[in-house]
Design a protein around this motif. Structure first.
Motif, PDB file in Angstrom:
ATOM      1  N   ASP A  70       1.179  -1.635   8.380  1.00 44.91           N
ATOM      2  CA  ASP A  70       1.754  -2.199   9.601  1.00 44.91           C
ATOM      3  C   ASP A  70       1.139  -3.546   9.976  1.00 44.91           C
ATOM      4  N   ASP A  71      -0.169  -3.661   9.816  1.00 50.03           N
ATOM      5  CA  ASP A  71      -0.881  -4.868  10.230  1.00 50.03           C
ATOM      6  C   ASP A  71      -1.668  -5.413   9.047  1.00 50.03           C
ATOM      7  N   PRO A  72      -1.214  -6.524   8.449  1.00 47.33           N
ATOM      8  CA  PRO A  72      -1.943  -7.059   7.302  1.00 47.33           C
ATOM      9  C   PRO A  72      -3.298  -7.659   7.675  1.00 47.33           C
ATOM     10  N   LEU A  73      -3.536  -7.903   8.979  1.00 45.06           N
ATOM     11  CA  LEU A  73      -4.842  -8.397   9.435  1.00 45.06           C
ATOM     12  C   LEU A  73      -5.681  -7.220   9.909  1.00 45.06           C
ATOM     13  N   ASN A  74      -5.875  -6.270   9.005  1.00 43.42           N
ATOM     14  CA  ASN A  74      -6.583  -5.048   9.345  1.00 43.42           C
ATOM     15  C   ASN A  74      -7.308  -4.540   8.105  1.00 43.42           C
ATOM     16  N   LEU A  75      -8.258  -3.672   8.318  1.00 45.35           N
ATOM     17  CA  LEU A  75      -8.963  -3.022   7.217  1.00 45.35           C
ATOM     18  C   LEU A  75      -8.657  -1.528   7.264  1.00 45.35           C
ATOM     19  N   PRO A  76      -7.537  -1.108   6.676  1.00 47.51           N
ATOM     20  CA  PRO A  76      -7.190   0.315   6.723  1.00 47.51           C
ATOM     21  C   PRO A  76      -8.218   1.158   5.962  1.00 47.51           C
ATOM     22  N   SER A  77      -8.441   2.364   6.448  1.00 50.74           N
ATOM     23  CA  SER A  77      -9.437   3.227   5.821  1.00 50.74           C
ATOM     24  C   SER A  77      -8.850   4.080   4.701  1.00 50.74           C
ATOM     25  N   ARG A  78      -7.539   4.331   4.781  1.00 51.85           N
ATOM     26  CA  ARG A  78      -6.897   5.097   3.700  1.00 51.85           C
ATOM     27  C   ARG A  78      -5.408   4.809   3.667  1.00 51.85           C
ATOM     28  N   CYS A  79      -4.813   5.154   2.558  1.00 59.03           N
ATOM     29  CA  CYS A  79      -3.390   4.908   2.328  1.00 59.03           C
ATOM     30  C   CYS A  79      -2.548   5.927   3.091  1.00 59.03           C
ATOM     31  N   PRO A  80      -1.530   5.481   3.823  1.00 53.95           N
ATOM     32  CA  PRO A  80      -0.671   6.434   4.528  1.00 53.95           C
ATOM     33  C   PRO A  80       0.257   7.207   3.577  1.00 53.95           C
ATOM     34  N   GLU A  81       0.433   6.704   2.378  1.00 57.81           N
ATOM     35  CA  GLU A  81       1.313   7.373   1.410  1.00 57.81           C
ATOM     36  C   GLU A  81       0.591   8.475   0.641  1.00 57.81           C
ATOM     37  N   CYS A  82      -0.522   8.120  -0.014  1.00 61.03           N
ATOM     38  CA  CYS A  82      -1.201   9.083  -0.888  1.00 61.03           C
ATOM     39  C   CYS A  82      -2.548   9.550  -0.346  1.00 61.03           C
ATOM     40  N   LYS A  83      -2.968   8.987   0.793  1.00 53.41           N
ATOM     41  CA  LYS A  83      -4.222   9.347   1.478  1.00 53.41           C
ATOM     42  C   LYS A  83      -5.477   8.917   0.725  1.00 53.41           C
ATOM     43  N   HIS A  84      -5.309   8.141  -0.331  1.00 52.92           N
ATOM     44  CA  HIS A  84      -6.461   7.636  -1.084  1.00 52.92           C
ATOM     45  C   HIS A  84      -7.251   6.665  -0.211  1.00 52.92           C
ATOM     46  N   GLU A  85      -8.571   6.661  -0.344  1.00 53.92           N
ATOM     47  CA  GLU A  85      -9.408   5.802   0.487  1.00 53.92           C
ATOM     48  C   GLU A  85      -9.787   4.491  -0.189  1.00 53.92           C
ATOM     49  N   GLY A  86      -9.348   4.291  -1.413  1.00 43.70           N
ATOM     50  CA  GLY A  86      -9.632   3.046  -2.126  1.00 43.70           C
ATOM     51  C   GLY A  86      -8.578   1.998  -1.799  1.00 43.70           C
ATOM     52  N   ILE A  87      -8.868   1.169  -0.813  1.00 45.78           N
ATOM     53  CA  ILE A  87      -7.912   0.153  -0.366  1.00 45.78           C
ATOM     54  C   ILE A  87      -8.479  -1.230  -0.677  1.00 45.78           C
ATOM     55  N   GLU A  88      -7.694  -2.016  -1.387  1.00 47.20           N
ATOM     56  CA  GLU A  88      -8.061  -3.408  -1.662  1.00 47.20           C
ATOM     57  C   GLU A  88      -7.913  -4.192  -0.365  1.00 47.20           C
ATOM     58  N   GLU A  89      -8.920  -4.977  -0.020  1.00 44.46           N
ATOM     59  CA  GLU A  89      -8.897  -5.735   1.232  1.00 44.46           C
ATOM     60  C   GLU A  89      -7.794  -6.798   1.214  1.00 44.46           C
ATOM     61  N   PRO A  90      -7.314  -7.179   2.396  1.00 44.89           N
ATOM     62  CA  PRO A  90      -6.383  -8.298   2.456  1.00 44.89           C
ATOM     63  C   PRO A  90      -7.141  -9.586   2.084  1.00 44.89           C
ATOM     64  N   ALA A  91      -6.388 -10.594   1.705  1.00 47.81           N
ATOM     65  CA  ALA A  91      -6.987 -11.901   1.429  1.00 47.81           C
ATOM     66  C   ALA A  91      -6.174 -12.954   2.172  1.00 47.81           C
ATOM     67  N   PHE A  92      -6.845 -14.012   2.583  1.00 48.40           N
ATOM     68  CA  PHE A  92      -6.220 -15.039   3.419  1.00 48.40           C
ATOM     69  C   PHE A  92      -6.495 -16.412   2.827  1.00 48.40           C
ATOM     70  N   VAL A  93      -5.538 -17.320   2.988  1.00 42.91           N
ATOM     71  CA  VAL A  93      -5.711 -18.699   2.573  1.00 42.91           C
ATOM     72  C   VAL A  93      -4.861 -19.577   3.494  1.00 42.91           C
ATOM     73  N   VAL A  94      -5.356 -20.760   3.811  1.00 47.08           N
ATOM     74  CA  VAL A  94      -4.604 -21.724   4.603  1.00 47.08           C
ATOM     75  C   VAL A  94      -4.097 -22.785   3.651  1.00 47.08           C
ATOM     76  N   GLU A  95      -2.783 -22.980   3.650  1.00 47.95           N
ATOM     77  CA  GLU A  95      -2.173 -23.993   2.780  1.00 47.95           C
ATOM     78  C   GLU A  95      -1.349 -24.958   3.604  1.00 47.95           C
ATOM     79  N   ASP A  96      -1.227 -26.183   3.079  1.00 47.03           N
ATOM     80  CA  ASP A  96      -0.375 -27.149   3.746  1.00 47.03           C
ATOM     81  C   ASP A  96       0.902 -27.384   2.986  1.00 47.03           C
TER      82      ASP A  96
END
Length: 96
Positions: A70-96
């Motif tokens: 739901d919120d890409p600016l978040n650190l989810p603790s587990r997957c809502p689909e499979c309940k796995h706790e291994g979540i790759e963190e979001p990544a951010f970049v500023v481009e022009d």
């Protein structure tokens, strides 16, 4: 002594290349959640500047590949689909 704010320095780091909350936290000596708060403010600043945009690679489950959080600016603790706790963190970049 650095005269620029942490937020300004984080914005510059995001202009140089993609960063995760953990990498920002380590580089700027803040918590990952504080880094996300800074990124949210950078996103607002970038939104008001017509020549830049904040791009987000959303979090992704390492088990099933789910990335529809739901919120890409978040650190989810587990997957809502499979309940796995291994979540790759979001990544951010500023481009022009």
């Amino acid at each position: 002594m650095e005269s620029r704010t942490t937020r300004e320095r984080i914005a510059d780091a995001l202009r140089e290349g993609p960063e995760t909350p953990s990498s920002l936290a380590e580089a700027f000596e803040v918590t990952p959640h504080a880094a996300l708060g800074h990124v949210e403010h950078v996103a607002q600043s970038v939104r008001s500047a017509a020549d830049e945009e904040l791009l987000v690679r959303p979090p992704e489950c390492r088990e099933c590949g789910f990335s529809g959080f739901d919120d890409p600016l978040n650190l989810p603790s587990r997957c809502p689909e499979c309940k796995h706790e291994g979540i790759e963190e979001p990544a951010f970049v500023v481009e022009d």
